[in-house]
Design a protein around this motif. Structure first.
Motif, PDB file in Angstrom:
ATOM      1  N   PHE B 123       0.861  -1.218   0.041  1.00  0.00           N
ATOM      2  CA  PHE B 123      -0.126   0.077  -0.056  1.00  0.00           C
ATOM      3  C   PHE B 123       0.656   1.085  -0.216  1.00  0.00           C
ATOM      4  O   PHE B 123       1.758   1.434   0.653  1.00  0.00           O
ATOM      5  CB  PHE B 123      -0.764   0.076   1.147  1.00  0.00           C
ATOM      6  CG  PHE B 123      -2.245   0.828   1.021  1.00  0.00           C
ATOM      7  CD1 PHE B 123      -3.095   0.653   0.315  1.00  0.00           C
ATOM      8  CD2 PHE B 123      -2.164   2.044   1.874  1.00  0.00           C
ATOM      9  CE1 PHE B 123      -4.255   1.306   0.207  1.00  0.00           C
ATOM     10  CE2 PHE B 123      -3.046   2.977   1.604  1.00  0.00           C
ATOM     11  CZ  PHE B 123      -4.223   2.460   0.983  1.00  0.00           C
ATOM     12  N   PRO B 124       0.641   2.191  -0.816  1.00  0.00           N
ATOM     13  CA  PRO B 124       1.614   3.316  -0.929  1.00  0.00           C
ATOM     14  C   PRO B 124       1.835   4.027   0.205  1.00  0.00           C
ATOM     15  O   PRO B 124       0.481   4.479   0.786  1.00  0.00           O
ATOM     16  CB  PRO B 124       1.082   3.769  -2.471  1.00  0.00           C
ATOM     17  CG  PRO B 124       0.126   3.107  -3.101  1.00  0.00           C
ATOM     18  CD  PRO B 124      -0.302   2.032  -2.050  1.00  0.00           C
ATOM     19  N   VAL B 126       2.466   7.112   0.590  1.00  0.00           N
ATOM     20  CA  VAL B 126       1.991   8.596   0.311  1.00  0.00           C
ATOM     21  C   VAL B 126       0.290   8.668   0.780  1.00  0.00           C
ATOM     22  O   VAL B 126      -0.218   9.275   1.221  1.00  0.00           O
ATOM     23  CB  VAL B 126       2.288   8.977  -0.844  1.00  0.00           C
ATOM     24  CG1 VAL B 126       1.933  10.396  -1.195  1.00  0.00           C
ATOM     25  CG2 VAL B 126       3.757   9.231  -1.334  1.00  0.00           C
ATOM     26  N   LEU B 127      -0.398   7.598   0.027  1.00  0.00           N
ATOM     27  CA  LEU B 127      -1.846   7.481   0.294  1.00  0.00           C
ATOM     28  C   LEU B 127      -2.050   7.407   1.811  1.00  0.00           C
ATOM     29  O   LEU B 127      -3.006   8.163   2.109  1.00  0.00           O
ATOM     30  CB  LEU B 127      -2.398   6.225  -0.459  1.00  0.00           C
ATOM     31  CG  LEU B 127      -2.492   6.407  -2.152  1.00  0.00           C
ATOM     32  CD1 LEU B 127      -3.234   5.346  -2.685  1.00  0.00           C
ATOM     33  CD2 LEU B 127      -2.799   7.893  -2.489  1.00  0.00           C
ATOM     34  N   LEU B 128      -1.376   6.522   2.390  1.00  0.00           N
ATOM     35  CA  LEU B 128      -1.705   6.377   3.872  1.00  0.00           C
ATOM     36  C   LEU B 128      -1.485   7.434   4.616  1.00  0.00           C
ATOM     37  O   LEU B 128      -2.275   7.814   5.469  1.00  0.00           O
ATOM     38  CB  LEU B 128      -0.767   5.196   4.404  1.00  0.00           C
ATOM     39  CG  LEU B 128      -1.081   4.325   5.484  1.00  0.00           C
ATOM     40  CD1 LEU B 128      -2.520   3.729   4.862  1.00  0.00           C
ATOM     41  CD2 LEU B 128      -0.126   2.975   5.706  1.00  0.00           C
ATOM     42  N   ILE B 130      -1.641  10.651   3.525  1.00  0.00           N
ATOM     43  CA  ILE B 130      -2.761  11.480   3.223  1.00  0.00           C
ATOM     44  C   ILE B 130      -3.818  11.332   3.796  1.00  0.00           C
ATOM     45  O   ILE B 130      -4.630  12.291   4.400  1.00  0.00           O
ATOM     46  CB  ILE B 130      -2.793  11.574   1.583  1.00  0.00           C
ATOM     47  CG1 ILE B 130      -1.950  12.276   0.757  1.00  0.00           C
ATOM     48  CG2 ILE B 130      -4.208  12.393   1.317  1.00  0.00           C
ATOM     49  CD1 ILE B 130      -1.976  12.080  -0.774  1.00  0.00           C
ATOM     50  N   VAL B 131      -4.372  10.101   3.880  1.00  0.00           N
ATOM     51  CA  VAL B 131      -5.574   9.629   4.436  1.00  0.00           C
ATOM     52  C   VAL B 131      -5.357   9.795   5.987  1.00  0.00           C
ATOM     53  O   VAL B 131      -6.396  10.584   6.739  1.00  0.00           O
ATOM     54  CB  VAL B 131      -5.961   8.130   4.376  1.00  0.00           C
ATOM     55  CG1 VAL B 131      -7.093   7.749   5.099  1.00  0.00           C
ATOM     56  CG2 VAL B 131      -6.104   7.912   2.663  1.00  0.00           C
ATOM     57  N   ALA B 133      -3.353  11.943   7.623  1.00  0.00           N
ATOM     58  CA  ALA B 133      -3.428  13.442   7.941  1.00  0.00           C
ATOM     59  C   ALA B 133      -4.744  14.016   7.933  1.00  0.00           C
ATOM     60  O   ALA B 133      -5.279  14.932   8.583  1.00  0.00           O
ATOM     61  CB  ALA B 133      -2.425  14.120   6.983  1.00  0.00           C
ATOM     62  N   ALA B 134      -5.596  13.545   6.714  1.00  0.00           N
ATOM     63  CA  ALA B 134      -6.782  14.180   6.711  1.00  0.00           C
ATOM     64  C   ALA B 134      -7.757  13.901   7.752  1.00  0.00           C
ATOM     65  O   ALA B 134      -8.596  14.465   8.314  1.00  0.00           O
ATOM     66  CB  ALA B 134      -7.485  13.443   5.174  1.00  0.00           C
ATOM     67  N   VAL B 135      -7.568  12.440   8.362  1.00  0.00           N
ATOM     68  CA  VAL B 135      -8.384  12.129   9.452  1.00  0.00           C
ATOM     69  C   VAL B 135      -8.042  12.739  10.898  1.00  0.00           C
ATOM     70  O   VAL B 135      -8.765  13.179  11.774  1.00  0.00           O
ATOM     71  CB  VAL B 135      -8.229  10.601   9.643  1.00  0.00           C
ATOM     72  CG1 VAL B 135      -9.069  10.051  10.884  1.00  0.00           C
ATOM     73  CG2 VAL B 135      -8.926   9.735   8.242  1.00  0.00           C
TER      74      VAL B 135
END
Lengths: 335, 279
Positions: B123-124, B126-128, B130-131, B133-135
């Motif tokens: 699982f990349p 960067v995506l983790l 971003i998610v 940080a958003a949460v």
């Protein structure tokens, strides 16, 4: 490699995408801060908050929200961005071509660099060019890539201002592209002035993005080339009287590509992830830059759309790397 | 003592020096820094490094609000070091516990943990990030949680492999023979033998954590802008890079030296502790 194989791979990507979708949906729904409250000016009434929640469908129970959201996603409707008040699909689609062009240029730069550096190092084995290549690839890998981007800004953009450090194109240039693929369009319409300007803008971000991949590729390719040069088939063509340079380029390089693609496949996905920071550093208007803005604004619909877009990009990159591998290696193709 | 021998390794010596400087800077920030890092002096903004006017001296210059860069860098060592220690510690704890269990017990548990690690690593990150940080929103806790969530797998994989190796050695067999339970064997027999490796991984992870903290504070997802961070200073400097290049250069130099130092320490420890394996 058959169409069957590609279809099968694409089919298996579906559960991965659904998994990512569920993960994103659930995580974003448990946010402690209320994104709706952040959108309204202070002093907004509870009624206003309620109406806005209903507008974005955030008032329904979670399972119901998920079903509605999935239905929308399957119909290609990702909702409206909270901070930019624009359709998520339109926003992502308008930014995606910029990122794709950046990635393609970066991969091309990395491959070109790596091929030249590795072949050069093996050709001049044991002499100074090999030491330079080894030293540089070590240095590139030791310093994190986000610092390379900043170093380029500082050195090539400011101290010796040779290249632009922000944006994608000079806004005063009279170039009205019909699509988002500016570079490709400038090339097809033979607009050399626009093409040159676009290349100037893309060069530094692409180089910063390409460096870690180039260094990793160089290392693996160099090792594989050295292995290949010790094989019997190389001795055979050497006996036949081929020159050393010709053996390296025509015979050894082709055989060395197989282990290189295998070992550096992951690096290609890193490059996709790297776009986020590099685009931010160079104010390049792609989806990576948009993602950072979306996270800073806690723009949930936009974040969901972007994360899914990135997931698709990662899956496609892996597919392309596998395809390259089977094209290069006839043994895999036949089995 | 053995410690002296390990310190003779030039990489270890360089790494220890960098780490000591960082710790001293973070711990003694209030005494060491020549100015208050938040004190504004609008009349003296964008001072060159080394410029001094009257009673004020700013060895590394000042920023757009006339704040002293050197003081801000010294205070910036605090969030960097806190994140480095705490994130590496928790990533290490989780990864080591799972790695020890998977390596020692094998079988289904190992299969489950190994599969989890594979999925996790595919699982990349960067995506983790971003998610997460958003949460979680911006803050030091976000940075630490993101690093722990993404990087526990590094420890888990290496510790699992090392535990499997150690388990096959005679000393573990004798421990089993004299009737020690698995918990006891793991804690007092295998763990001490895995410890040198853990120290290396921990040091390397600290370097990674410092970079991640800088990246997240650079994009505005770390501590609030009131607290000076290296990434935050770079971000501010980026806005004025054409007027004052040193605003960006100074914190970048800090990050590069810190990362190179910690990497050298990790690599050097691996060499010094186990010269055979390093070859």
């Amino acid at each position: 490699m058959s169409a069957n194989y590609i279809l099968r791979r694409l089919f298996w990507a579906i559960p991965t995408l659904i998994g990512v979708a569920i993960l994103v949906f659930v995580l974003v729904r448990v946010v402690p801060g209320d994104p709706i409250a952040m959108m309204l000016p202070p002093g907004a009434t509870a009624e206003d908050v309620g109406r806005l929640r209903a507008l974005y469908g955030l008032d329904a129970p979670i399972p119901k929200q998920f079903v509605a959201w999935m239905g929308d996603v399957l119909r290609g409707n990702f909702g409206t961005s909270i901070s930019l008040r624009e359709g998520v699909v339109r926003l992502v689609m308008s930014r995606l071509p910029a990122t794709l062009e950046l990635v393609i240029v970066a991969v091309a730069v990395a491959c070109a660099f790596a091929a030249l550096a590795a072949v050069g190092a093996v050709y001049f084995r044991g002499r100074w060019p090999e030491l330079v290549v080894d030293g540089l690839s070590g240095l590139v890998l030791a310093i994190p890539d986000f610092l390379w981007g900043l170093l380029f800004v500082l050195v090539l953009g400011v101290l010796l201002p040779v290249l632009p450090i922000s944006g994608r194109i000079d806004p005063t240039l009279d170039f009205n592209p019909a699509t988002g693929f500016y570079l490709a369009e400038a090339l097809l319409r033979l607009r050399w002035d626009a093409f040159a300007d676009l290349m100037k803008h893309i060069l530094l971000p692409a180089l910063a993005l390409a460096l870690p991949l180039a260094a990793a590729l160089t290392r693996v390719l160099k090792g594989s080339l050295i292995d290949a040069m010790n094989q019997d088939y190389v001795t055979l063509v050497r006996v036949k009287g081929y020159s050393r340079a010709r053996i390296l380029w025509r015979v050894a390089l082709r055989n060395a590509l197989i282990p290189t693609v295998t070992l550096t496949g992951v690096q290609f996905s890193f490059l996709i992830g790297g776009t986020v920071l590099i685009e931010y550093i160079f104010s390049y208007p792609g989806i990576g830059n948009l993602a950072i803005a979306a996270v800073n604004q806690r723009d949930l619909p936009l974040i969901q759309g972007l994360v899914l877009t990135f997931a698709v990009l990662f899956i496609l990159t892996n597919l392309l790397v596998d395809m390259a591998y089977s094209i290069l290696n006839p043994r895999v193709r036949q089995s | 003592m053995k410690v002296i021998a390990v310190l003779r390794n030039p990489r270890v010596a360089f790494g220890v020096l960098v780490l000591v400087v960082l710790i001293v800077a973070a711990a003694g920030a209030t005494r060491l820094s020549p100015h208050d890092p938040l004190e504004q002096d609008l009349l003296n903004s964008f001072q060159h490094p080394g410029a001094s006017d009257g009673d004020q001296s700013h060895p590394l210059g000042t920023d757009s609000l006339g704040r002293d860069i050197l003081s801000r860098l010294i205070f910036g060592a605090r969030p960097a070091l806190i994140v480095a220690f705490v994130a590496a510690l928790f990533a290490g704890l989780i990864g080591t516990a799972l790695g020890l269990a998977a390596g020692y017990f094998g079988g289904r548990l190992d299969a489950a943990i190994s599969r989890l690690v594979d999925i996790w690593m595919s699982f990349p990150s960067v995506l983790l990030c971003i998610v997460l940080a958003a949460v979680l929103g911006a803050g030091l806790h976000t940075v630490i949680i993101a690093i722990v969530v993404i990087d526990w797998t590094r420890f888990c994989r290496v510790v699992r492999a090392e535990t499997m190796l150690q388990k096959s050695l005679d000393y573990v067999a004798s421990a089993v023979t004299i009737g020690l339970g698995p918990g006891r064997i793991l804690a007092s027999e295998i763990l001490p033998n895995v410890a040198p490796l853990l120290l290396t991984l921990f040091t390397l992870e600290m370097g990674i954590a410092i970079v991640v903290e800088a990246i997240l504070s650079f994009v505005g997802l770390s501590v609030s802008s009131g607290v000076p961070t290296w990434g935050g200073i770079i971000q501010e400097g980026r806005l004025y890079v054409n007027q004052a290049w040193w605003l960006m250069a100074a914190p970048m130099a800090c990050i590069i030296v810190a990362v190179l130092g910690l990497n050298a320490l990790g690599d050097g420890l691996r060499e010094a502790i186990d010269p055979v394996k390093a070859r």
